[in-house]
Each structure stands twice: as structure tokens, then as C-alpha cells.
Design an enzyme around this catalytic site. Structure first.
Site, PDB file in Angstrom:
ATOM      1  CB  SER A  28      -5.790  -1.067   4.895  1.00 24.63           C
ATOM      2  OG  SER A  28      -6.467  -0.433   3.839  1.00 24.63           O
TER       3      SER A  28
ATOM      4  CB  SER B 230      -1.580  -0.630   6.788  1.00 23.50           C
ATOM      5  OG  SER B 230      -0.439   0.127   6.445  1.00 23.50           O
ATOM      6  CE1 TYR B 231      -0.497  -7.100   1.000  1.00 27.42           C
ATOM      7  CE2 TYR B 231      -0.648  -5.292  -0.566  1.00 27.42           C
ATOM      8  CZ  TYR B 231      -0.368  -6.619  -0.282  1.00 27.42           C
ATOM      9  OH  TYR B 231       0.055  -7.457  -1.288  1.00 27.42           O
ATOM     10  N   PRO B 232       1.806  -3.996   3.450  1.00 28.61           N
ATOM     11  CG  PRO B 232       3.408  -5.694   3.706  1.00 28.61           C
ATOM     12  CD  PRO B 232       1.946  -5.395   3.903  1.00 28.61           C
TER      13      PRO B 232
END
Length: 360
Positions: free
Chosen positions: A151, A334-336
């Protein structure tokens, strides 16, 4: 002497590939060129993964490697009715501009025993991973395919992903394939239909223009038009208000809110203002206080992130996601691109937050 195991690692973007390679290699890796000048190859030895001491080759794609299109017989507007596009055959192929990336994968996979897919953790990332796997399997059917789940790009997350390699989720990638096919069929059929019909009705106005249609494009256009109509219909009206401020003996500035808020008559406001000037001393007749709670901030999904950035920072959605992607690849967030506001259990949130406390 047995040959060292070789692992091909493929990320979704070059920046991610470089960062993942740097974390796994401790910053010590060799860089070389592939067939694509935008997608480098990073290589290093002596990395323990899948129970073996391996040579790691890390490269990347640039988003989707393949695109969906109709069979050649249906690509010409004059050869078929728009209605036939709902049942026409479709195929996924690698476009010409991505052929250098495809050639790099085909060359690098030949000497590898394993393929580890480091694409982003959303649906599109899963589908891109499948496209990479298809290209590699066509060259080497015996390649063993693994999916890395992460993530954020931090040492803890990358190490955890290496120790818990997964398989591709076919249900997720099938969902993306269905969405892509629906977008293609609906978009092309309606675009061709309305363009040809409207050109017949308004040849002088449209000329050679394309009247595009998209399943997301049209509802979005509707929202824009509705808002435009609201703005055009709005009639501004001048209003007046009295603002009262007071500075205490210890220098604290206090601003009082007018219960009436505003009036629309300048004369009335001037009369009230004059009364205040004639009797400038105010008396506090009542004070009230109540506790106020400041709730901890919730994680943001993609839409809320864009809304907050626009409202509070005056940054448009495209620039917001560009900044977010950069912060993601640097390991700060974290992954947007996500539809949830819940952090995964695997996310080391305390470490990420502590890395930002040095910034006043």
C-alpha cells in the site's frame, strides 16, 4: 555449479521500479537501458526471495500495456452500422508506442525463473499486472507468476510484500476487462451514431467535427451544464453589515458577530452604525461557553482528497493527483487512488506519521 535463480520484477511506473529496487538492494544496484528510454532496468544480486538467493531484475511499464479495440472489420465507420458494435469482436493488443516496453519484457523474462508483479494496489493495477503476465507467458510459458501486495513504498511494506507474495485476483481483473469493453462498445456506438446523424442535420455547423459520447463523459457534462445554468441564473444583490471588534488589555483581539448578520438597505445600515458611534460603550450581558471536540482526521479516498485540495489549497484535481503520486513513490503516503478511507492492517501508519513530524 548451479545457476543462480533470476527474478523479473515489473512495476507500473519507472519511479516505482527505481524506488522498489533501491529499497531491496539497499541503494546498491546497476542501471541499464531497455528498449524504452523511459523505462530503465535495475539489477542487483544476492537477494533472498521465495526461499532462494536470487539475481533481481527490476523494470516497469507505463500504465496499461495493452488497449482494447474492435476487430479490423469493424473499425471503419462506413463499413458497419453502429448497432453492430454491441456484438462485434474485440481484442487486446499492444499499441505501437508501447512496443519497446513489450520487447524489454520479452527479452528479460527469457532468463528468469519467476515474475513478480509490483503494480499498484487498485483494480487497474491488477489488470495491468495481468497484461504484463500475458506478454511474459507468451515468451516463456513456464514462468512462475507472483503478485506483490503493498500500500506504500517503504522498507517495511516492500519487505512484507516480498515475504507474502500472492497470486493475481482474476475476479478483479475480469471486472476491469468488462468495464473496458462496455466503455468501448457504448462509447464508440453512440459516438458514431450521433456524429453521423448530427452531421446530416447540421452540416454547416459541425463540418468534420466529432461528437463524442462516453459513459462517464456525458453525466459529468450534465453536472457542468447544471452548475453553469445556476451561475448564470444567479442575481447578485449588494448587502451591508456592521463589524465590531475589540482588543482586550492583554492584546487579544475579539470579533463580535451581528445576530442579524446583514441588511440589504444601505440607509438602514448607516443609521444603525451611527447609533453605535453615538453610544460606543458596549455591555456584556451574557457569556456562554461549551466544550468543543476536535475529531481526529479520517483517511481520504481519492474523491475526498481532490475535494479538500480544491477547497482548502486551491489545487485542481490533476495537480493534486500528480503531487499525491510523487508523495506515494517517495513513501510519505499510502496509494492515493482508492475508494476506501480505511487503512489496511499491513500499513505501518505510526512510522509514516513519525517521518512527517520533523516538518514544522
Amino acid at each position: 555449479m548451479s545457476r543462480r535463480c533470476k527474478v523479473l520484477n515489473v512495476a507500473e511506473k519507472n519511479d516505482v521500479a527505481k524506488e522498489v529496487a533501491s529499497i531491496m538492494a539497499g541503494g546498491r544496484f546497476n542501471r541499464r537501458e531497455g528498449f524504452s528510454k523511459f523505462n530503465k532496468i535495475y539489477e542487483f544480486d544476492d537477494f533472498n526471495i521465495l526461499g532462494e538467493n536470487c539475481t533481481m531484475v527490476v523494470t516497469s511499464v507505463s500504465g496499461h500495456l495493452m488497449e482494447l479495440d474492435f476487430d479490423p472489420a469493424y473499425r471503419s465507420w462506413s463499413n458497419c452500422s453502429p448497432l453492430t458494435l454491441f456484438t462485434a469482436g474485440v481484442r487486446k493488443t499492444c499499441p505501437e508506442n508501447f512496443q519497446p516496453i513489450k520487447r524489454t519484457l520479452e527479452k528479460e523474462v527469457k532468463g528468469c525463473k519467476h515474475l513478480v508483479l509490483w503494480t499498484d494496489g487498485d483494480r487497474e493495477g491488477e489488470n495491468i499486472a495481468e497484461e504484463i503476465a500475458i506478454v511474459c507467458l507468451n515468451v516463456k510459458p513456464s514462468i512462475r507468476i507472483h503478485r506483490a501486495r503493498f500500500s506504500e513504498i517503504t522498507p517495511q511494506s516492500i519487505t512484507r510484500a516480498c515475504g507474502h507474495l500472492d497470486v493475481l485476483d482474476q475476479r478483479v481483473t475480469d471486472a476491469v476487462n468488462v468495464r473496458q469493453e462496455l466503455d468501448l462498445r457504448v462509447g464508440c456506438a453512440f459516438t458514431r451514431f450521433q456524429t453521423m446523424r448530427l452531421k446530416q442535420a447540421f452540416p454547416a455547423v459541425l463540418g468534420e467535427q466529432l461528437v463524442s459520447y462516453g459513459p462517464c463523459q456525458f453525466p459529468t457534462l450534465g453536472f457542468v451544464v447544471d452548475r453553469y445554468k445556476q451561475v448564470q441564473a444567479f442575481i447578485p444583490e449588494t448587502f451591508y453589515k456592521i463589524k465590531v471588534t475589540h482588543q482586550t488589555e492583554d492584546g487579544e483581539k475579539v470579533e463580535f458577530n451581528w445576530k442579524r448578520v446583514r441588511v440589504f438597505s444601505q440607509v438602514v445600515c448607516q443609521v444603525l452604525h451611527q447609533l453605535c458611534l453615538e453610544s460606543p460603550t458596549a455591555h456584556v450581558v451574557l457569556t456562554q461557553s461549551k466544550p468543543k471536540s476536535k475529531w481526529r482526521p479520517l483517511p481520504l479516498d481519492t474523491v475526498e482528497l481532490e475535494k479538500q485540495a480544491s477547497r482548502k489549497l486551491h489545487i485542481n484535481a490533476k495537480e493534486t493527483m500528480r503531487i499525491a503520486e510523487k508523495l506515494y513513490t517517495q513513501g510519505y503516503i499510502s496509494y492515493p487512488r482508492t475508494e476506501t478511507n480505511i487503512f489496511p492492517d499491513s500499513l505501518d501508519l505510526a512510522t509514516i506519521i513519525s517521518a512527517q513530524t520533523v516538518d514544522p
